[in-house]
Design a protein around this motif. Structure first.
Motif, PDB file in Angstrom:
ATOM      1  N   PHE A  53       0.890  -1.282  -0.092  1.00 25.88           N
ATOM      2  CA  PHE A  53      -0.104   0.105   0.055  1.00 25.88           C
ATOM      3  C   PHE A  53       0.731   1.271  -0.115  1.00 25.88           C
ATOM      4  CE2 PHE A  53      -1.815   3.517   2.354  1.00 25.88           C
ATOM      5  CZ  PHE A  53      -3.080   3.629   1.839  1.00 25.88           C
ATOM      6  N   THR A  54       1.817   1.291   0.922  1.00 30.18           N
ATOM      7  CA  THR A  54       2.513   2.514   0.853  1.00 30.18           C
ATOM      8  C   THR A  54       3.421   2.782  -0.425  1.00 30.18           C
ATOM      9  OG1 THR A  54       4.265   1.279   2.168  1.00 30.18           O
ATOM     10  CG2 THR A  54       2.678   2.538   3.757  1.00 30.18           C
ATOM     11  N   ALA A  55       3.941   1.656  -0.923  1.00 32.47           N
ATOM     12  CA  ALA A  55       4.705   1.777  -2.340  1.00 32.47           C
ATOM     13  C   ALA A  55       3.871   2.342  -3.234  1.00 32.47           C
ATOM     14  CB  ALA A  55       5.353   0.413  -2.503  1.00 32.47           C
ATOM     15  N   LEU A  56       2.434   2.056  -3.306  1.00 31.62           N
ATOM     16  CA  LEU A  56       1.710   2.653  -4.494  1.00 31.62           C
ATOM     17  C   LEU A  56       1.226   3.835  -4.013  1.00 31.62           C
ATOM     18  CD1 LEU A  56      -0.129  -0.534  -5.163  1.00 31.62           C
ATOM     19  CD2 LEU A  56       1.456   0.310  -6.326  1.00 31.62           C
ATOM     20  N   ALA A  57       1.048   4.120  -2.744  1.00 31.23           N
ATOM     21  CA  ALA A  57       0.287   5.595  -2.295  1.00 31.23           C
ATOM     22  C   ALA A  57       1.325   6.464  -2.156  1.00 31.23           C
ATOM     23  CB  ALA A  57      -0.537   5.258  -0.815  1.00 31.23           C
ATOM     24  N   ALA A  58       2.457   6.373  -2.143  1.00 32.86           N
ATOM     25  CA  ALA A  58       3.734   7.320  -2.259  1.00 32.86           C
ATOM     26  C   ALA A  58       3.410   8.359  -3.085  1.00 32.86           C
ATOM     27  CB  ALA A  58       5.070   6.833  -2.246  1.00 32.86           C
ATOM     28  N   LYS A  59       3.856   9.743  -2.683  1.00 34.36           N
ATOM     29  CA  LYS A  59       3.480  10.881  -3.385  1.00 34.36           C
ATOM     30  C   LYS A  59       4.427  10.832  -4.786  1.00 34.36           C
ATOM     31  CE  LYS A  59       6.869  13.665  -1.029  1.00 34.36           C
ATOM     32  NZ  LYS A  59       6.746  14.787   0.109  1.00 34.36           N
ATOM     33  N   ASP A  60       5.412  10.039  -5.085  1.00 35.28           N
ATOM     34  CA  ASP A  60       6.227  10.162  -6.208  1.00 35.28           C
ATOM     35  C   ASP A  60       5.939   9.218  -7.036  1.00 35.28           C
ATOM     36  OD1 ASP A  60       7.167   8.074  -4.384  1.00 35.28           O
ATOM     37  OD2 ASP A  60       9.141   8.594  -4.814  1.00 35.28           O
ATOM     38  N   PHE A  61       4.787   8.516  -7.020  1.00 36.65           N
ATOM     39  CA  PHE A  61       4.287   7.311  -7.718  1.00 36.65           C
ATOM     40  C   PHE A  61       3.174   7.988  -8.859  1.00 36.65           C
ATOM     41  CE2 PHE A  61       1.391   3.782  -8.854  1.00 36.65           C
ATOM     42  CZ  PHE A  61       2.589   3.256  -9.712  1.00 36.65           C
ATOM     43  N   ASP A  62       3.643   7.956 -10.172  1.00 45.76           N
ATOM     44  CA  ASP A  62       2.397   8.454 -11.099  1.00 45.76           C
ATOM     45  C   ASP A  62       2.183   7.477 -11.919  1.00 45.76           C
ATOM     46  OD1 ASP A  62       1.097   9.849 -13.022  1.00 45.76           O
ATOM     47  OD2 ASP A  62       2.407  11.575 -12.915  1.00 45.76           O
ATOM     48  N   VAL A  63       0.830   7.047 -11.897  1.00 40.67           N
ATOM     49  CA  VAL A  63       0.422   5.797 -12.785  1.00 40.67           C
ATOM     50  C   VAL A  63       0.336   6.219 -14.131  1.00 40.67           C
ATOM     51  CG1 VAL A  63      -1.489   4.538 -13.300  1.00 40.67           C
ATOM     52  CG2 VAL A  63      -1.082   5.278 -11.034  1.00 40.67           C
ATOM     53  N   ALA A  64      -0.038   7.375 -14.787  1.00 42.09           N
ATOM     54  CA  ALA A  64      -0.090   7.887 -16.225  1.00 42.09           C
ATOM     55  C   ALA A  64       1.103   7.927 -16.945  1.00 42.09           C
ATOM     56  CB  ALA A  64      -0.669   9.422 -16.008  1.00 42.09           C
ATOM     57  N   GLN A  65       2.288   8.236 -16.091  1.00 43.27           N
ATOM     58  CA  GLN A  65       3.299   8.335 -16.836  1.00 43.27           C
ATOM     59  C   GLN A  65       4.289   6.796 -16.932  1.00 43.27           C
ATOM     60  OE1 GLN A  65       6.434  10.575 -14.456  1.00 43.27           O
ATOM     61  NE2 GLN A  65       5.462  12.578 -15.133  1.00 43.27           N
ATOM     62  N   ASN A  66       3.533   6.023 -16.358  1.00 39.11           N
ATOM     63  CA  ASN A  66       4.187   4.541 -16.517  1.00 39.11           C
ATOM     64  C   ASN A  66       3.165   3.404 -16.922  1.00 39.11           C
ATOM     65  OD1 ASN A  66       6.947   5.054 -15.109  1.00 39.11           O
ATOM     66  ND2 ASN A  66       5.502   6.028 -13.413  1.00 39.11           N
ATOM     67  N   VAL A  67       2.140   3.939 -17.689  1.00 39.92           N
ATOM     68  CA  VAL A  67       1.339   2.695 -18.240  1.00 39.92           C
ATOM     69  C   VAL A  67       1.745   1.634 -19.127  1.00 39.92           C
ATOM     70  CG1 VAL A  67      -0.785   2.755 -19.764  1.00 39.92           C
ATOM     71  CG2 VAL A  67      -0.652   4.574 -18.189  1.00 39.92           C
ATOM     72  N   TRP A  68       2.707   2.115 -20.051  1.00 41.97           N
ATOM     73  CA  TRP A  68       3.535   1.234 -20.746  1.00 41.97           C
ATOM     74  C   TRP A  68       4.282   0.350 -19.972  1.00 41.97           C
ATOM     75  CZ3 TRP A  68       1.097   0.126 -24.901  1.00 41.97           C
ATOM     76  CH2 TRP A  68       0.740   1.187 -25.828  1.00 41.97           C
TER      77      TRP A  68
END
Length: 302
Positions: A53-68
């Motif tokens: 959870f904390t790895a995904l909810a961290a503020k430096d994680f951006d889903v849109a930039q890493n879709v591929w």
């Protein structure tokens, strides 16, 4: 040589903790086994879900930039399982023991720090994207494979969707997509608990090493080779198909070359799915990382 030294610096503490677990188990004897079952349960139900959870909810994680990259990680995990399937059949291994560790590599406690060392702080978000993809595949397809023939599967084949790990991953993905943020003090507390699962898992793996016999070492050696090799084969194929940036390409190859995750042993212990054999796959796989991870980095950075 610098990259190799960095890999050794990450892997060596892993084996020190495993060794301490083994030494403590030798000292305490069989009485320790029941105690470790309780510790493993806490890790599975509380500590490891908080790590995800904390790895995904961290503020430096951006889903849109890493879709591929998320797609690449998912396909590598699935493809590694498919490539490992005929190997399991060839050697007569139980696919429930052999296939899931091939699909879930050490993208957490080894992949994240290695990505930061190889690509800098900016590479951490991409590593978390791959971490999420690998978790998504393992806790859906991987757990369904393990549950085949297990009493839980007959009762409810989709029971795993309500497991603490799946709930933590879905909640973390929701936080990442909607960019929700927990108060700093709460996030720090949860992250401290999540980080605790890594040394506990390694220590538990050391305890389990007492029960490994020669036949387990043989499956361990096969798994140690098949896991990164299958991942690298998939990465070579995906490089031709996906529009990845140079950095994402490097991250993909690093991810593909990682060894089986320690968490696979915890799941095998919970389901009593030949945990001694899975422990051997994990241990020898992490040792083989000294060879395969530099190869993955060389392929990714060439």
């Amino acid at each position: 040589m610098d990259i190799f030294e960095r890999i050794v610096a990450i892997i060596l503490p892993v084996f020190i903790i495993i060794g301490l677990g083994y030494a403590y188990a030798r000292y305490k004897g069989a009485a320790l086994k029941d105690d470790m079952l309780a510790v493993n349960r806490v890790s599975m139900d509380v500590l490891c879900p908080l790590l995800v959870f904390t790895a995904l909810a961290a503020k430096d994680f951006d889903v849109a930039q890493n879709v591929w990259l998320i797609l690449a990680g998912s396909l590598i995990a699935l493809g590694s399982g498919l490539l490992a399937w005929p190997v399991a059949r060839l050697f007569g291994y139980d696919v429930r023991s052999f296939i899931p560790p091939m699909m879930y590599n050490n993208c957490g406690n080894m992949g994240l720090p290695l990505a930061a060392l190889a690509f800098g702080a900016s590479g951490l978000s991409a590593a978390v994207a791959l971490f999420m993809a690998c978790n998504l595949v393992y806790f859906t397809v991987g757990i369904m494979i393990i549950q085949r023939g297990h009493p839980d599967h007959k009762a409810s084949p989709f029971k795993f969707l309500l497991s603490p790990m799946m709930l933590a991953m879905m909640t973390g993905m929701l936080f990442a997509i909607l960019q929700w943020r927990l108060p700093a003090y709460l996030f720090t507390a949860l992250k401290m608990l999540g980080d605790a699962c890594i040394p506990i898992m390694l220590f538990a793996l050391g305890v389990r090493m007492l029960e490994i016999n020669f036949s387990s070492w043989r499956i361990g050696m096969v798994g140690a080779i098949v896991c990164p090799l299958a991942g690298i084969i998939m990465a070579v194929l995906l490089e031709q198909l996906l529009p990845l940036s140079a950095t994402q390409r490097g991250q993909m190859y690093l991810f593909a070359a990682l060894p089986p995750a320690v968490f696979c042993f915890m799941v095998a212990e919970q389901y009593q799915q030949e945990p001694d054999k899975v422990a051997s796959i994990v241990l020898l796989g992490n040792l083989a990382a000294l060879v395969f991870v530099p190869i993955g980095l060389w392929l990714g950075l060439r």
